[in-house]
Design an enzyme around this catalytic site. Structure first.
Site, short mmCIF file in Angstrom:
data_model
loop_
_atom_site.label_atom_id
_atom_site.label_comp_id
_atom_site.label_asym_id
_atom_site.label_seq_id
_atom_site.Cartn_x
_atom_site.Cartn_y
_atom_site.Cartn_z
N ASP A 108 -76.61 60.78 -39.22
CA ASP A 108 -77.11 59.96 -38.18
C ASP A 108 -78.25 60.83 -37.47
OD1 ASP A 108 -76.80 57.70 -35.98
OD2 ASP A 108 -76.72 59.56 -34.81
N HIS A 290 -71.33 52.63 -40.34
CA HIS A 290 -71.93 53.58 -39.76
C HIS A 290 -71.26 54.91 -40.01
CE1 HIS A 290 -75.43 55.80 -38.24
NE2 HIS A 290 -74.86 56.23 -36.96
#
Length: 314
Positions: A108, A290
């Site tokens: 991320d 994610h």
């Protein structure tokens, strides 16, 4: 599930004008460093499943809570979170340990920091592994300006930049609810709701999908953000256009060997031209969302270790 009591105790290391809370494993493997960089809204604890596996494979594993997170320093100026400062912290960690270079792993926003570090300090990065967020090419206009045109003012990157403090306050009022609702997997397909996604998540009373982690694991993240608040970590987003300017004269091609790990159900878009900017990249896709290294810890560890083994054999 992971017992938080098994996570290493931190050291506090002064680098680049700040103090970082740093967790380590494999100290007996000094000389073979790997640095793991978390994303948002995360914590070094997000690498809890990777640390022992990498240490067992012969690496000195260094996992900072980056500036703005946990008990690391939280500079008050927004510009204290630009890519120059973030990459400077990572260089400072290498200097502290006496390492010329290291393997860097990012997820991320941690991936964005690792891409930026490699552009600004290429001699300090031996190889890199990034999860979820691919290399972001430098568009003709600054990133937030472009995102506002394409996605509108409610897109959370834009909202963070244009409405300072608004989201921060909502997330801080609803820290547990926001993080509980954020750390989910196997989400049903649905059209995005109107409004700002992160504020919607913080206000939603019922989560959707399945939890990524146990309540005890989640409590580590909740406690950390109750301590730090959200403004310092959101300030990373508030430097995207500044970063665009800082990278104007940098060679955009990354030559180091790289591994890119995507989650097939991750809402973050995959890059269509990654190899144009990272010619020595290998791409792996995992069946997850994610939170790749937390959703699929064994598969993530195997992908990382197999790739590292190939690199050291050549």
């Amino acid at each position: 599930m992971f017992n938080p009591a098994d996570f290493p105790k931190p050291n506090f290391i002064s680098v680049n004008g700040v103090e970082l809370e740093v967790f380590e494993a494999g100290l007996e493997n000094a000389g073979n460093p790997i640095v793991l960089c978390h994303g948002w809204p995360e914590h070094a604890f997000s690498w809890r499943y990777q640390m022992p596996a990498l240490a067992a494979a012969g690496y000195h594993v260094i996992v900072p809570n980056q500036r703005g997170y946990g008990h690391s320093s939280r500079p008050s100026e927004v510009t204290g979170y630009d890519i120059k400062h973030l990459s400077g912290d990572l260089v400072g960690l290498l200097d502290h340990y006496g390492y010329e270079d290291a393997t860097f792993v990012g997820h991320d926003w941690g991936a964005m920091a690792v891409w930026g570090l490699t552009l600004l300090h290429p001699s300090r990065v031996k190889r890199l592994i990034n999860l979820s967020v691919p290399y972001q090419e430098r568009w003709e206009k600054p990133w937030i300006e472009m995102m506002e045109q394409v996605f509108g003012s409610d897109f959370y990157f834009v909202h963070f930049n244009r409405q300072l403090g608004v989201a921060d306050a909502v997330l801080e009022e609803n820290t547990f609810q926001f993080l509980r609702n954020m750390y989910r997997k196997n989400l049903p397909l649905a059209e995005p709701a109107p409004g700002m996604m992160m504020i919607n998540l913080a206000k939603a009373e019922a989560p959707i999908g399945e939890p990524v982690m146990s309540d005890r694991e989640l409590a580590v993240f909740v406690s950390a953000f109750e301590t730090s608040g959200f403004t310092s970590s959101i300030n990373w987003y508030r430097n995207l256009d500044r970063n665009w300017h800082l990278l104007a004269d940098v060679d955009p091609i990354i030559q180091q060997p790289a591994l890119m790990i995507y989650g097939d159900r991750d809402p973050v878009a995959k890059s269509e031209n990654l190899s144009d900017f990272v010619p020595n990249v290998e791409v792996i896709n995992l069946d997850c969302g994610h939170w790749i290294q937390q959703e699929r810890p064994e598969e993530t560890n195997q992908a990382i270790l197999n790739w590292l083994e190939q690199q050291t054999a050549t």
